[in-house]
Design a protein around this motif. Structure first.
Motif, PDB file in Angstrom:
ATOM      1  N   PRO A  77      -8.892  -4.632   7.786  1.00  0.00           N
ATOM      2  CA  PRO A  77      -9.395  -3.987   8.997  1.00  0.00           C
ATOM      3  C   PRO A  77     -10.683  -4.645   9.475  1.00  0.00           C
ATOM      4  O   PRO A  77     -11.443  -5.190   8.682  1.00  0.00           O
ATOM      5  CB  PRO A  77      -9.642  -2.545   8.547  1.00  0.00           C
ATOM      6  N   SER A  86      -7.296   4.858   8.797  1.00  0.00           N
ATOM      7  CA  SER A  86      -5.927   4.632   9.264  1.00  0.00           C
ATOM      8  C   SER A  86      -5.290   5.888   9.843  1.00  0.00           C
ATOM      9  O   SER A  86      -4.475   5.799  10.766  1.00  0.00           O
ATOM     10  CB  SER A  86      -5.069   4.080   8.115  1.00  0.00           C
ATOM     11  N   TYR A  94      -3.320  -5.896   7.185  1.00  0.00           N
ATOM     12  CA  TYR A  94      -3.745  -4.499   7.207  1.00  0.00           C
ATOM     13  C   TYR A  94      -2.992  -3.710   8.269  1.00  0.00           C
ATOM     14  O   TYR A  94      -2.726  -2.505   8.088  1.00  0.00           O
ATOM     15  CB  TYR A  94      -5.250  -4.369   7.453  1.00  0.00           C
ATOM     16  N   LEU A 134      -1.380   0.301   8.555  1.00  0.00           N
ATOM     17  CA  LEU A 134      -1.511   1.213   9.687  1.00  0.00           C
ATOM     18  C   LEU A 134      -0.142   1.603  10.232  1.00  0.00           C
ATOM     19  O   LEU A 134       0.110   2.779  10.536  1.00  0.00           O
ATOM     20  CB  LEU A 134      -2.368   0.559  10.769  1.00  0.00           C
ATOM     21  N   THR A 177       1.387   4.164   8.142  1.00  0.00           N
ATOM     22  CA  THR A 177       0.751   5.458   8.368  1.00  0.00           C
ATOM     23  C   THR A 177       1.292   6.112   9.632  1.00  0.00           C
ATOM     24  O   THR A 177       1.522   7.329   9.661  1.00  0.00           O
ATOM     25  CB  THR A 177      -0.783   5.285   8.463  1.00  0.00           C
ATOM     26  N   VAL A 179     -12.949   2.042   7.006  1.00  0.00           N
ATOM     27  CA  VAL A 179     -11.551   2.171   6.611  1.00  0.00           C
ATOM     28  C   VAL A 179     -11.404   1.979   5.105  1.00  0.00           C
ATOM     29  O   VAL A 179     -10.805   2.811   4.403  1.00  0.00           O
ATOM     30  CB  VAL A 179     -10.679   1.141   7.366  1.00  0.00           C
TER      31      VAL A 179
END
Length: 428
Positions: free
Chosen positions: A28, A114, A140, A144, A147, A288
């Motif tokens: 991130p 996230s 990364y 995300l 998620t 993050v």
């Protein structure tokens, strides 16, 4: 209030598909919008829109969680001008200073992770009136994307995950092991190539000897910037830069062997290319990472990753240290954010053979919890395995038809890394 800029590249189709593709950048700490100027050569626009959302806290958002003191310090560390305990102490001080400044300006570092970013994506989908999204994610960004799929499964039509970072892998505990896995793949590739093996019979031993020699004495690399103190860590950093470049990967045995023999031109060029300050937005990166990764990692194992005992000159390949996270002072995420994601979203998982950051095994492990996923390892490539004609075509085809397994023809035709190139002379 947090303000996030958006770019929408409109489809060239007379009747575009109702579900756009959204690219989720890595980090991130990277910007999703910087450098985006035109969709002219974007193949996805033949069928659908492409939407880009700047991550909250990234460079073009308001507020941007920039930490210029960390960016500059990373450049000093990369040049060998600050090392070991002094480097770590300076990073902790810089993190504390940056956090205080951002907080004094009204930013809350706890608001950037996230989960919040996934909900931003869902809010944007609703605001723009799209029934579903296709997520194309890198590094990364794959975490995300997972998620989003976990929190808003009905909103995701398909995913392409390039260089996967599953939430449960504890990245910083294995930073050195991941580097060695990629290096060993290179050394083994040379060993089984008759031409490379003749020129460089033991590239692994050459690498070990060069790193150790650079740590014992300052070698005459002949760098244009005489302030760069190129020791073992800087050699490893330069080879790590080459590991990210498919064109340079087959040349690693030669660059190492030549330097060990006192011919430094190629390694000198690589050391120079690997220099410069960090480009991450470090406040976002720390918020993050220190929320959803650091709390679930073994701090002692993470700290040990920079030990010279790993044979990497003390190189720090971690995303953040436990001490930086202690200085950043964000609350830990609930344990569910460190658990494997289960999803029925059709997914194409792509991995590069020589990736030193997110090894192919991390992408393959997703298959256990994603029954509609397909995994493809692309030979000769590294981090960002889809950023080439073959990987890009597979991603494009999958987004257009996620119910059909990927066609592997172009992968089968790829020659992979040609280690015989290490037996040729380096260009002057």
């Amino acid at each position: 209030m947090i303000r996030l800029p958006v770019i929408i590249f409109r489809s060239r189709a007379a009747q575009p598909a109702s579900d756009p593709v959204m690219f989720l950048t890595g980090g991130p700490g990277n910007s999703a919008l910087t450098g985006q100027r035109s969709g002219k050569s974007n193949p996805f626009l033949d069928a659908r829109d492409q939407v880009l959302l700047e991550p909250r806290g990234a460079r073009l958002s308001q507020p941007a969680l920039e930490c210029p003191e960390i960016n500059a310090l990373k450049g000093e560390i990369g040049a060998g001008r600050v090392r070991a305990e002094a480097a770590q102490a300076a990073l902790v001080d810089a993190a504390a200073t940056c956090r205080t400044r951002l907080e004094d300006a009204g930013a809350d570092p706890n608001g950037y992770n996230s989960v919040e970013a996934a909900d931003d994506i869902e809010d944007l989908r609703v605001a723009l009136g799209y029934p579903q999204l296709n997520l194309y994610a890198l590094s990364y960004g794959t975490r995300l994307a997972l998620t989003v799929a976990k929190r808003h499964p009905a909103s995701v039509r398909a995913m392409v995950l390039d260089s996967a970072l599953p939430p449960e892998v504890n990245y910083d505990e294995t930073a050195s092991a991941n580097t060695w896995r990629a290096l060993n793949a290179v050394f083994d590739g040379c060993a089984v190539d008759p031409v490379c093996a003749t020129a460089w019979p033991n590239p692994r031993a050459d690498f070990d000897a060069l790193v150790a020699k650079a740590d014992r004495e300052r070698l005459p690399f002949g760098l244009a910037d005489a302030s760069i103190d190129a020791r073992g860590a800087e050699v490893v950093q330069a080879v790590g830069m080459a590991l990210q470049n498919p064109r340079l990967i087959p040349l690693i045995p030669r660059a190492v062997g030549e330097a060990l023999a006192g011919r430094y031109e190629e390694m000198s060029s690589w050391i120079t290319q690997a220099q410069g300050p960090s480009t991450f937005t470090w406040g976002l990166r720390l918020s993050v990472w220190c929320n959803e990764e650091a709390p679930f990692q073994d701090a002692d194992r993470v700290r040990a990753q920079t030990s010279v005992d790993y044979g990497l000159g003390g190189t720090d390949a971690r995303a953040a240290s436990p001490d930086m996270c202690a200085a950043w002072k964000v609350a830990p995420a609930p344990a569910v954010e460190n658990a494997a994601v289960r999803s029925d979203v059709p997914t194409l998982i792509l991995a590069g053979e020589f990736d030193p950051s997110t090894p192919p095994q991390w992408g393959r492990r997703l298959l256990a919890n994603m029954p509609k996923a397909f995994f493809v390892q692309i030979p000769g490539l590294s981090h960002g395995a889809s950023f080439n004609a073959c990987g890009g075509r597979m991603a494009f085809d999958f987004i257009n038809d996620p119910a059909t397994p990927p066609v592997m023809t172009c992968v089968a035709k790829l020659p992979g890394a040609d280690f015989a190139a290490s037996a040729t002379e380096a260009a002057p």
